[in-house]
Structures are given as C-alpha cells and as structure tokens.
Design an enzyme around this catalytic site. Structure first.
Site, mmCIF file in Angstrom:
data_model
loop_
_atom_site.group_PDB
_atom_site.id
_atom_site.type_symbol
_atom_site.label_atom_id
_atom_site.label_comp_id
_atom_site.label_asym_id
_atom_site.label_seq_id
_atom_site.Cartn_x
_atom_site.Cartn_y
_atom_site.Cartn_z
ATOM 1 N N VAL A 181 -1.285 -12.322 -6.666
ATOM 2 C CA VAL A 181 -2.494 -11.536 -6.956
ATOM 3 C C VAL A 181 -3.364 -11.505 -5.705
ATOM 4 O O VAL A 181 -3.716 -12.557 -5.180
ATOM 5 C CB VAL A 181 -3.301 -12.139 -8.125
ATOM 6 C CG1 VAL A 181 -4.428 -11.184 -8.530
ATOM 7 C CG2 VAL A 181 -2.418 -12.445 -9.320
ATOM 8 N N GLY A 217 4.872 3.992 3.941
ATOM 9 C CA GLY A 217 5.455 2.740 3.464
ATOM 10 C C GLY A 217 4.523 1.961 2.550
ATOM 11 O O GLY A 217 4.763 0.802 2.244
ATOM 12 N N GLU A 259 6.116 2.768 -3.087
ATOM 13 C CA GLU A 259 7.569 2.721 -3.266
ATOM 14 C C GLU A 259 8.092 4.128 -3.573
ATOM 15 O O GLU A 259 7.324 5.015 -3.965
ATOM 16 C CB GLU A 259 7.914 1.819 -4.456
ATOM 17 C CG GLU A 259 7.482 0.381 -4.299
ATOM 18 C CD GLU A 259 8.304 -0.373 -3.263
ATOM 19 O OE1 GLU A 259 9.450 0.015 -3.001
ATOM 20 O OE2 GLU A 259 7.765 -1.336 -2.701
ATOM 21 N N LYS A 299 -0.896 -8.731 -12.858
ATOM 22 C CA LYS A 299 -1.840 -9.597 -12.140
ATOM 23 C C LYS A 299 -2.919 -10.122 -13.094
ATOM 24 O O LYS A 299 -3.336 -11.279 -12.997
ATOM 25 C CB LYS A 299 -2.458 -8.832 -10.976
ATOM 26 C CG LYS A 299 -1.437 -8.581 -9.857
ATOM 27 C CD LYS A 299 -1.934 -7.576 -8.847
ATOM 28 C CE LYS A 299 -0.914 -7.399 -7.729
ATOM 29 N NZ LYS A 299 -1.188 -6.249 -6.879
ATOM 30 N N GLY A 334 0.164 -6.801 1.764
ATOM 31 C CA GLY A 334 1.081 -6.348 2.819
ATOM 32 C C GLY A 334 2.062 -7.458 3.127
ATOM 33 O O GLY A 334 1.779 -8.631 2.836
#
Lengths: 363, 340
Positions: free
Chosen positions: B155, B209, B212, B227, B320
């Site tokens: 998370v 990127g 998805e 989450k 990231g």
C-alpha cells in the site's frame, strides 16, 4: 592520477557487431595494462535520428532499425538476443503507431538506442573475458528539467555513482552504462539532448572523482575549424578546459556544451578526444596559450585560444577581414573568456571563417 | 548477519529489487549489520539459483535477461523446478513474493506464501492479493510458526504508510481515505491538465509504462480495494474485498472533468473506509480544488488517517518499481532486526 578512466564510446564508431568487438578488444587491453574502466555508451550510428523519426510517426524507420540491430544482436548473442531485440523494436513500433505523441513518449522511444547499445557492448566485453557491471542508467543517472533536454541532478547521481564505484572496486569489474538518458523523479525516462552521452561521461567522471575521460570518436581529434568549410584545417593537440568550454558554445565538432559545463570540469581533469589509435586532442588545465581554433554560431564567429582576447590579436583579425573585403558588424572580447567573437554578414560567414582560420594557422 | 532471500516473481519490481540489492547491499550491511544474499530469483518458467548468494555483478546481469527467461541465464538457470525443489536447493530465510496480483483466487501468490511459511521462511510481499483475500490465514500461519510477514510495499509502496498505521498503537482510527492507485491518478491528472478523454489518457499511461495492457484492476478499483482491505486488517477491522462498494473510473468522461473544473473542482478516484460504520468504497469523487487530495497529482498517492487524537496526512510515491524495491529491502532489514 587515479587508475580509473571513463571511456565514452561514440555512436559514430558503432555500426556493426565487429565494431563492438573491436572496442571490447581495446578496452580489455586497457584493463590488462592496469587501468580501471567505466564505460559510457552511445547509440549506434544513425540510430538516434532514426528513433526520433519513428517517435514522430515515420514507421518506415523500423526497417532500418531492425536490419541494423538484428544483425548485430544475432552475431553478438545468437537467436535469443536477436529475438529480444526484435521484440523491443516491435514494441516501439506499436507505441509509435498507437500512443498519443508527446515529449515523454519521444524520449522513451529514443532512449532505446543507448539501451540496446549497452546490451551489445556488454555481450562483446563478456566475449572478450572482461568482467562487467551491467549498469542501468535509469538506476543511476537522476535527471530533471525538460524531456529532450534534461540536465543531470548531480546530488542524487553522485550518491548513486558512489555505490557503483564501490561495487566495481569490490568485484573488480568494469561498469558499463548508457549515456544520453536518465530517470526523472516521477520514474519516466528523459534524454539529455544532443551530445548527451558526452555529458554523461564527464558527469560520471566528475562525480566519481575520476580525472581521466577518453571520448572515442571516428575522427582523430578536434580540428582547428570545420573541414567542410575550411581547407587546411589541422588537429588541435591541446585545449584548456576554458577553451574547450568556449569552443563547445560555437558548434565545434566533438565538444558539447553540457559536457563542458564549468561545474563538471575539475582542475585535474584530462579529457582526450580521438580514435583509439590517434593521439587525439587533450583537454586539460595548463594547456599552452595562443589561437587554436575557429568556431561559429550562425554569422557569429569566434577565434578561440587562451590569450587571444587582446587588442593586438583583434587588430590583426580586423585587418585580415578588411583585406578580405569582409565587413565586421561587431566585435567582442573580455578578459574572462578565451576568445574574440565577431559578427559578419551571413553571406560572408564562410569567407570570414577562412580568414579567421588563417590567423590561427599563421599564429 | 547473513539473510538468504528468494525472490519469487521477476518482473519490473523483482528486477528493481535485485539491482537495488546489488547496489545498496553494502550500505545496508554497514548500517544495519545485515548482509542480504539473494540465493534465487524465480519467474514463470524457472529460476536462477545460487545457494551461496549472487554477487552484485551477477544480480545486475540477471536483471537484464528477457522476461520469463531467467532459467536460460548461464550458469545458474534451471527450468521448470517446483517451489519445493527450489526451497530444498537454496533454503531461504526470507521469501519475497512479487508475482502479479490475482484478486479472484490469489494465485500463485497465495500458495507460494503459505508454502514459504510452511518451510519456515519469513515473508515479504509486494503482491497484495494473498493478503487481500486471506489475511488472517497468512498471519495465523506465521504466528503459529514464530515467523514474520511484512508488506510495506503493498500500500503506497513508495511511502511508509503501513509503518505509520502500525505505529498508531494507542490511537482509535475513525476513518482512512485517500488516493491509493497511481495509475488512475495519473490518468485523471492527464484528463484535467490536457483536457483529453479517458481512452486517450489511458493510452498515454500505457505508453509510459504506467498502466498495464489490461488496466481493469486499476480502473475498476480492485487494486485500491485490496489496499483498503490490508489497511483495515492492520487496524483489526474485518473488511473483505467483496464488501467494498466499487465504482469504476471508466464512467468518468471529459465532460465530467470540464464540469468539475468549471466549479473550481477536480475529480479523483478516492478509496476509503469508515472504521465505525464499516462502510468502504472506491469511487470517483468531485473534490473542491482547495482540498488536500485535489492537489495530489500524477503518480503520487495520498492517505488521510482520521483518529480520535488528530488527523494525519501522508503524501508520497505509490508503487514504482524502484520505490517498491526499497520497501521490500526495508522490510527485510526490519524482519532481521538490524542494528538499529
């Protein structure tokens, strides 16, 4: 002098699998002579321009890119590597044809020239028995600013490079990293602009306390003027750091402004520009004085060399231009810069370059 | 102290973790006395194994092999091994689970995690699905064996939200809400800043990127809902993913965005739960431009924790690869105790 050297392999020297092997052999010899190498890679010749066109929708460029990279990949890494390269280029083609265009996407696509080049160089070095650290520039080179013309965040990059150096020392390996690209704070990829790999090379050296840089190109060094315009040019053997900086502002081939920014150039730094076999041009503090080269930026021409910024040289230059029938619109020199710059009518710029160059040649 | 780590899942995050360990391993060892040794990396087709631990150079090298190909990397690649054989071979102390999230079955992450615990390995997760679906089972299994499960990367992976929530031991948390999905926030930011539709913003996000190829887990709110479950479970609330009211971002149009901007507001995909009522939601909300969440743009996430004492706001990176990898490494150090 540290035993380390940053070797930046210029794109003009990379055109085939053979060219990668050739560099690998030279690097191995350097290492065997007791020198530690930190290698910075450019994209192969013509690739950055081609990727730029691709990014702006010229899908025909894929053919050139595939042909060039596929054959190199096949020779260096067999069918597996060729298939990986094919997949990467296919993905870029898809992106270029479907994704909304913008500066971030253009940089993402263009960055692959250097990324592929690193993969190839690592293969060639490993084939030569060189132990490498395969370093992804996106993990190390932190950048800020605009896509297409980003600048390196020295503080973050310094911290990252310290880890690379430590690992390289520990494992007795040569780091290999892409030039020209870095990672923005949001994780996206940005390029450093033209000459970006030179910029990466001097930044890596400066931030890693490496005082020697060798920029390997396909020409023997920096010439006294653009040989396409002026005949009888000669190789400049030495430049001071200030002269190199000044020359980089006047489009002198082999010298890029970002690579010669004052904050990167330490007094003890030596930068050699040339081929593996030539003596090249040595950029270093304490180089001899005197007029050395002539550069130009449109109709503004600069006579460059420590000590040229004097009334005596200005008078000689003005007399030569007057004798050649070239009127001078303005002329400028200050004690702070190793140059005299002057502006002439645009249609007489080439003639003025030839006259100014003669002043250099005649000493 | 040596810690033997097996990395299961070798996509962007797994590779970033391997590279991070290569580059920062020495730093962690100096500061905390913990030597993180990656003894294996596993992808969908096989593994690269080195029981004595990969060197930094080897980790950098294996991180560059094509996707789903670590088993072909010489000389350590092995194709088609079972997890049991992998464990027999490398005997890890810590299992790092970074396979993709699957919110239907939880697999393969769920079975991997349960197996790891059964073999006495502590577990560090970036994959949310096992925890979102079987939090109690996993924690129960770990407790029964005296093992630790850490999941800071699940998370706001780039920010210490989990640690912050866990530290509020004497607080009564009333409500938690925020922006917990970087992809949808990036898309909404593009829609507001460039005045483009969701499809075009999504394509840009995919090109960069950020999203998805199949973005439904993000767009339809599954990721944010998972989450919420993890956060709620940390606070002892029995929230299930199926009990969360989800509204997809896909219904937000450019017209909605323009209308919001006219009213000096912005649209955000907000997720939250009310600890008192048990209500939980993920939905597009129109927020006044002077609210804190309205200023959280791009890939940033934000969490607001309302407690009986005071409110806390954490704004930071979502997940990231590089940021998530750091959370994984932090969790490993935390499991081993470290020197500090």
């Amino acid at each position: 002098m540290s035993s380390w050297i940053v070797v930046k392999i210029g794109g003009s020297t990379l055109s085939s699998a053979g060219s990668y092997f050739s560099h690998a052999v030279k690097i191995r010899a350097l290492i065997e002579s007791g020198v530690r190498t930190f290698i910075v890679l450019s994209a192969m010749r013509g690739v950055t321009d081609s990727l730029l066109k691709l990014a702006w929708g010229r899908l025909g460029e894929l053919e050139f890119l595939r042909e060039l990279h596929y054959s190199v990949a096949l020779e260096l890494g067999g069918a597996n590597l060729a298939s990986v390269v094919d997949g990467i280029l296919g993905g870029l083609g898809k992106l270029a044809s479907t994704a909304p265009r913008g500066p971030a996407l253009v940089d993402y696509i263009v960055s692959h020239g250097e990324r592929l080049s690193r993969i190839f160089m690592v293969k060639a070095l490993e084939a030569e028995g060189v132990k490498v650290l395969n370093v992804n520039a996106l993990d190390i080179i932190a950048v800020r600013g605009d896509y297409g013309d980003a600048y390196i965040d020295y503080r973050v990059t310094f911290m990252n490079l310290a880890k690379v150096r430590e690992l390289a020392e520990l494992e007795k390996a040569s780091p290999v990293i892409e030039g020209f690209i870095g990672r923005m704070s949001d994780g996206s990829i940005a390029t450093l602009g033209r000459g970006g790999s030179d910029y990466t090379a001097t930044a890596v050296a400066s931030l890693s306390s490496i005082d020697r840089v060798f920029m390997v190109t396909d020409v023997p060094g920096v010439f006294s003027c653009d040989p396409r315009i002026v005949s009888g040019v000669r190789l400049v053997e030495e430049l001071s750091l200030r002269e190199a900086r000044e020359a980089s502002l006047y489009n002198v081939k082999g010298l890029n402004p970002k690579a010669f920014t004052p904050e990167l150039l330490k007094e003890d730094m030596e930068i050699r520009i040339g081929t593996w076999s030539s003596k090249g041009t040595l950029v270093r503090a304490g180089a001899s004085n005197g007029a050395k080269l002539v550069g130009y930026k449109g109709p503004t021409i600069a006579l460059i060399g420590e000590g040229v910024q004097s009334v005596k040289v200005a008078v000689r230059l003005l007399e030569a231009l007057d004798a050649g029938g070239v009127p001078v619109y303005s002329l400028e020199f200050t004690v702070e810069k190793p140059s005299i710059s002057f502006k002439v009518p645009e249609n007489l710029a080439f003639k003025a370059l030839n006259i100014a160059h003669k002043v250099v040649v005649d000493g | 102290m040596d810690v033997r780590v097996l990395v299961v899942g070798f996509g962007h995050v797994g590779r970033a973790f391997a590279r991070l360990t290569a580059l920062k391993g020495s730093l962690v060892e100096r500061r905390f006395g913990v030597r993180v040794k990656i003894v294996g990396v596993v992808d969908s087709r096989g593994a690269a194994l080195k029981p004595e631990g990969f060197s930094g150079a080897e980790l950098l090298k294996v991180s560059e092999v094509p996707r789903s190909s670590v088993c072909f990397s010489e000389p350590y690649g092995v194709c088609g091994l079972s997890l049991k054989s992998l464990y027999d071979s490398v005997q890890p102390d810590v299992h790092v689970e970074v396979t993709p999230s699957n919110y239907v079955s939880g697999e393969p992450g769920l079975s991997n995690v349960m197996f790891a615990l059964s073999r006495g390995a502590n577990v560090v997760l970036a994959n949310k699905a096992p925890l979102a679906l079987k939090f109690d089972d996993i924690m129960g299994s770990a407790r029964a064996r005296g093992l630790k499960v850490k999941f800071r990367a699940t998370v706001m992976g780039g920010s210490p939200l989990i640690d912050t929530v866990l530290s509020l031991r004497s607080h009564e948390v009333k409500k938690v809400y925020g922006i917990f999905n970087a992809t949808t926030n990036y898309i909404l930011t593009l829609m507001h800043e460039s005045l483009i539709g969701l499809d075009e913003a999504l394509k840009t996000a995919q090109a960069m990127g950020v999203a998805e190829a199949d973005p439904s887990l993000d767009i339809d709110g599954w990721d944010a809902a998972a989450k919420l479950v993890i956060l709620a479970r940390l606070l002892g609330l029995k929230l299930n993913i199926s009990g969360i009211a989800r509204e997809s971002l896909s219904k937000v149009t450019l017209r909605d965005v323009v209308e919001a901007l006219k009213r000096n507001s912005v649209i955000k995909h907000v997720a939250g739960f009310d600890a008192l009522s048990g209500e939980a939601w993920v939905k597009p909300e129109t927020l006044s431009s002077d609210s804190v969440l309205s200023k959280v743009n791009g890939l940033l996430n934000a969490a607001v924790i309302e407690t009986d004492v005071c409110d806390y706001i954490l704004i930071g990176k979502g997940g990231g690869p590089v940021e998530t990898a750091h959370s994984l490494l932090d969790d490993i150090v935390s499991i081993t105790g470290g020197l500090i």
